[in-house]
Write a protein that holds these residues in place. Structure first.
Motif, PDB file in Angstrom:
ATOM      1  N   LEU A  88     -39.703   9.046  24.818  1.00 38.08           N
ATOM      2  CA  LEU A  88     -39.122   7.769  24.403  1.00 38.08           C
ATOM      3  C   LEU A  88     -39.506   6.653  25.377  1.00 38.08           C
ATOM      4  CD1 LEU A  88     -35.510   9.055  23.679  1.00 38.08           C
ATOM      5  CD2 LEU A  88     -37.205   8.368  21.981  1.00 38.08           C
ATOM      6  N   PRO A  89     -39.454   5.414  24.905  1.00 44.00           N
ATOM      7  CA  PRO A  89     -39.633   4.305  25.844  1.00 44.00           C
ATOM      8  C   PRO A  89     -38.503   4.324  26.884  1.00 44.00           C
ATOM      9  CG  PRO A  89     -39.698   3.535  23.570  1.00 44.00           C
ATOM     10  CD  PRO A  89     -39.255   4.955  23.534  1.00 44.00           C
ATOM     11  N   LEU A  90     -38.754   3.749  28.040  1.00 44.80           N
ATOM     12  CA  LEU A  90     -37.756   3.633  29.089  1.00 44.80           C
ATOM     13  C   LEU A  90     -37.471   2.160  29.328  1.00 44.80           C
ATOM     14  CD1 LEU A  90     -36.005   4.815  31.415  1.00 44.80           C
ATOM     15  CD2 LEU A  90     -38.036   4.613  32.868  1.00 44.80           C
ATOM     16  N   ILE A  91     -36.196   1.787  29.259  1.00 45.70           N
ATOM     17  CA  ILE A  91     -35.769   0.425  29.567  1.00 45.70           C
ATOM     18  C   ILE A  91     -35.012   0.483  30.888  1.00 45.70           C
ATOM     19  CG2 ILE A  91     -34.339  -1.541  28.869  1.00 45.70           C
ATOM     20  CD1 ILE A  91     -34.728  -0.516  25.940  1.00 45.70           C
ATOM     21  N   ILE A  92     -35.484  -0.266  31.865  1.00 47.82           N
ATOM     22  CA  ILE A  92     -34.824  -0.339  33.164  1.00 47.82           C
ATOM     23  C   ILE A  92     -34.114  -1.684  33.218  1.00 47.82           C
ATOM     24  CG2 ILE A  92     -35.120  -0.370  35.669  1.00 47.82           C
ATOM     25  CD1 ILE A  92     -37.804   1.159  35.150  1.00 47.82           C
ATOM     26  N   TYR A  93     -32.791  -1.644  33.372  1.00 46.72           N
ATOM     27  CA  TYR A  93     -32.000  -2.874  33.454  1.00 46.72           C
ATOM     28  C   TYR A  93     -31.531  -3.076  34.886  1.00 46.72           C
ATOM     29  CZ  TYR A  93     -28.185  -6.160  33.093  1.00 46.72           C
ATOM     30  OH  TYR A  93     -27.373  -7.242  33.290  1.00 46.72           O
ATOM     31  N   LEU A  94     -31.955  -4.191  35.490  1.00 46.65           N
ATOM     32  CA  LEU A  94     -31.524  -4.565  36.830  1.00 46.65           C
ATOM     33  C   LEU A  94     -30.511  -5.693  36.700  1.00 46.65           C
ATOM     34  CD1 LEU A  94     -34.978  -4.609  38.688  1.00 46.65           C
ATOM     35  CD2 LEU A  94     -33.395  -2.685  38.362  1.00 46.65           C
ATOM     36  N   HIS A  95     -29.252  -5.415  37.038  1.00 47.08           N
ATOM     37  CA  HIS A  95     -28.172  -6.392  36.864  1.00 47.08           C
ATOM     38  C   HIS A  95     -28.297  -7.553  37.838  1.00 47.08           C
ATOM     39  CE1 HIS A  95     -26.180  -5.072  40.524  1.00 47.08           C
ATOM     40  NE2 HIS A  95     -26.361  -3.816  40.127  1.00 47.08           N
ATOM     41  N   GLY A  96     -27.488  -8.579  37.600  1.00 43.29           N
ATOM     42  CA  GLY A  96     -27.452  -9.749  38.466  1.00 43.29           C
ATOM     43  C   GLY A  96     -26.611  -9.520  39.711  1.00 43.29           C
ATOM     44  N   ALA A  97     -26.587 -10.506  40.597  1.00 44.28           N
ATOM     45  CA  ALA A  97     -25.925 -10.391  41.900  1.00 44.28           C
ATOM     46  C   ALA A  97     -24.422 -10.143  41.793  1.00 44.28           C
ATOM     47  CB  ALA A  97     -26.189 -11.649  42.724  1.00 44.28           C
ATOM     48  N   SER A  98     -23.763 -10.654  40.768  1.00 49.57           N
ATOM     49  CA  SER A  98     -22.303 -10.507  40.688  1.00 49.57           C
ATOM     50  C   SER A  98     -21.859  -9.068  40.462  1.00 49.57           C
ATOM     51  CB  SER A  98     -21.736 -11.400  39.581  1.00 49.57           C
ATOM     52  OG  SER A  98     -22.190 -10.972  38.319  1.00 49.57           O
ATOM     53  N   SER A  99     -22.766  -8.182  40.064  1.00 48.92           N
ATOM     54  CA  SER A  99     -22.409  -6.776  39.833  1.00 48.92           C
ATOM     55  C   SER A  99     -22.670  -5.886  41.040  1.00 48.92           C
ATOM     56  CB  SER A  99     -23.183  -6.228  38.623  1.00 48.92           C
ATOM     57  OG  SER A  99     -22.798  -6.901  37.446  1.00 48.92           O
ATOM     58  N   ARG A 100     -23.167  -6.450  42.139  1.00 42.61           N
ATOM     59  CA  ARG A 100     -23.459  -5.641  43.323  1.00 42.61           C
ATOM     60  C   ARG A 100     -22.191  -5.008  43.886  1.00 42.61           C
ATOM     61  NH1 ARG A 100     -27.196  -9.886  46.599  1.00 42.61           N
ATOM     62  NH2 ARG A 100     -25.435 -11.185  46.074  1.00 42.61           N
ATOM     63  N   GLY A 101     -22.364  -3.858  44.533  1.00 46.33           N
ATOM     64  CA  GLY A 101     -21.231  -3.202  45.179  1.00 46.33           C
ATOM     65  C   GLY A 101     -21.334  -1.703  45.067  1.00 46.33           C
ATOM     66  N   ASP A 102     -20.179  -1.029  45.048  1.00 46.75           N
ATOM     67  CA  ASP A 102     -20.194   0.423  44.963  1.00 46.75           C
ATOM     68  C   ASP A 102     -19.445   0.965  43.750  1.00 46.75           C
ATOM     69  OD1 ASP A 102     -17.596  -0.056  45.707  1.00 46.75           O
ATOM     70  OD2 ASP A 102     -17.669   1.079  47.567  1.00 46.75           O
ATOM     71  N   ASP A 103     -18.992   0.073  42.859  1.00 42.67           N
ATOM     72  CA  ASP A 103     -18.275   0.486  41.652  1.00 42.67           C
ATOM     73  C   ASP A 103     -19.197   0.326  40.446  1.00 42.67           C
ATOM     74  OD1 ASP A 103     -16.589   0.971  39.522  1.00 42.67           O
ATOM     75  OD2 ASP A 103     -15.192  -0.664  39.989  1.00 42.67           O
ATOM     76  N   ILE A 104     -19.629   1.440  39.877  1.00 42.76           N
ATOM     77  CA  ILE A 104     -20.581   1.420  38.754  1.00 42.76           C
ATOM     78  C   ILE A 104     -20.038   0.644  37.551  1.00 42.76           C
ATOM     79  CG2 ILE A 104     -19.911   3.567  37.579  1.00 42.76           C
ATOM     80  CD1 ILE A 104     -23.536   2.809  38.443  1.00 42.76           C
ATOM     81  N   GLN A 105     -18.719   0.563  37.421  1.00 44.39           N
ATOM     82  CA  GLN A 105     -18.104  -0.157  36.290  1.00 44.39           C
ATOM     83  C   GLN A 105     -18.401  -1.655  36.333  1.00 44.39           C
ATOM     84  OE1 GLN A 105     -16.604   1.261  33.640  1.00 44.39           O
ATOM     85  NE2 GLN A 105     -17.055   3.251  34.541  1.00 44.39           N
ATOM     86  N   GLN A 106     -18.764  -2.172  37.511  1.00 37.99           N
ATOM     87  CA  GLN A 106     -19.081  -3.600  37.631  1.00 37.99           C
ATOM     88  C   GLN A 106     -20.244  -3.996  36.734  1.00 37.99           C
ATOM     89  OE1 GLN A 106     -17.700  -4.689  42.109  1.00 37.99           O
ATOM     90  NE2 GLN A 106     -19.715  -3.825  41.921  1.00 37.99           N
ATOM     91  N   ILE A 107     -21.137  -3.067  36.471  1.00 39.76           N
ATOM     92  CA  ILE A 107     -22.267  -3.383  35.596  1.00 39.76           C
ATOM     93  C   ILE A 107     -21.755  -3.798  34.225  1.00 39.76           C
ATOM     94  CG2 ILE A 107     -24.277  -2.427  34.382  1.00 39.76           C
ATOM     95  CD1 ILE A 107     -24.832  -0.725  36.855  1.00 39.76           C
ATOM     96  N   PHE A 108     -20.705  -3.136  33.738  1.00 34.66           N
ATOM     97  CA  PHE A 108     -20.136  -3.470  32.428  1.00 34.66           C
ATOM     98  C   PHE A 108     -19.249  -4.707  32.502  1.00 34.66           C
ATOM     99  CE2 PHE A 108     -20.415   1.252  32.399  1.00 34.66           C
ATOM    100  CZ  PHE A 108     -21.367   1.378  31.409  1.00 34.66           C
ATOM    101  N   GLU A 109     -18.408  -4.783  33.528  1.00 35.39           N
ATOM    102  CA  GLU A 109     -17.382  -5.816  33.610  1.00 35.39           C
ATOM    103  C   GLU A 109     -17.926  -7.195  33.958  1.00 35.39           C
ATOM    104  OE1 GLU A 109     -14.671  -4.054  36.385  1.00 35.39           O
ATOM    105  OE2 GLU A 109     -14.204  -2.414  34.999  1.00 35.39           O
ATOM    106  N   LYS A 110     -18.960  -7.257  34.772  1.00 31.80           N
ATOM    107  CA  LYS A 110     -19.490  -8.554  35.190  1.00 31.80           C
ATOM    108  C   LYS A 110     -20.737  -8.947  34.433  1.00 31.80           C
ATOM    109  CE  LYS A 110     -17.329  -8.408  39.650  1.00 31.80           C
ATOM    110  NZ  LYS A 110     -17.492  -8.432  41.086  1.00 31.80           N
ATOM    111  N   GLY A 111     -21.112  -8.142  33.459  1.00 28.92           N
ATOM    112  CA  GLY A 111     -22.260  -8.446  32.625  1.00 28.92           C
ATOM    113  C   GLY A 111     -21.929  -8.134  31.180  1.00 28.92           C
TER     114      GLY A 111
END
Length: 169
Positions: A50-73
């Motif tokens: 399958l194709p691979l999509i790599i998503y690099l989030h923005g600065a507001s999602s940085r940290g150690d809580d993976i849920q930030q990727i969903f909550e701040k984006g």
């Protein structure tokens, strides 16, 4: 070229292993032995490669809580996947950037970003992850993730991986 031999050679090149932390909403949450984290979303029927999509989030999602990727984006690919608003026939990998870091601003940061992506490739080569087509790798991200996407795409191209970068405005 013998694909099996290439995959075995790839696995040997990238020894970092992913450890599964949790599963939720068709995502796997993984952590590298060195602490970096990523989300992996796989289609229900992952007939590949399958194709691979790599998503690099923005600065507001940085940290150690993976849920930030969903909550701040809220309109980012991982959030849209979780909500069921999109369902591409592709594997989506979304690494989590540590606090006060950039994706690829320095060579060291770029190396860390590549290590995370290569850990996925190594697990895929071992048969532990869905097979991806290395000629169809897409990198996307907003803000600092967009800059990281362009830089990562250039580094992947130098290694011979096929890619396309997509950065929303």
């Amino acid at each position: 070229h013998n694909i099996a031999a290439q995959m075995a050679a790839l696995a040997a090149l990238y020894p970092a292993k992913l450890q599964k932390v949790a599963s939720f909403d068709r995502f796997g949450h993984y952590r590298l032995e060195t602490g970096e984290q990523l989300l992996v979303w796989t289609p229900i029927y992952p007939a590949g490669p399958l194709p691979l999509i790599i998503y690099l989030h923005g600065a507001s999602s940085r940290g150690d809580d993976i849920q930030q990727i969903f909550e701040k984006g809220p309109n980012c690919p991982p959030a849209l996947l979780r909500a069921g608003d999109i369902a591409p026939r592709a594997v989506v990998v979304a690494p989590l950037l540590a606090a006060k870091r950039e994706w690829c601003k320095t060579s060291r940061e770029a190396g860390t970003t590549l290590k995370i992506i290569d850990a996925y490739f190594a697990e895929e080569a071992r048969g532990a992850m869905a097979a991806v087509d290395r000629d169809r790798v897409y990198v996307t991200g907003p803000s600092c993730g967009g800059l990281g996407a362009y830089t990562l795409a250039a580094r992947l191209a130098r290694r011979g991986d096929g890619f396309s970068d997509r950065c929303p405005p």
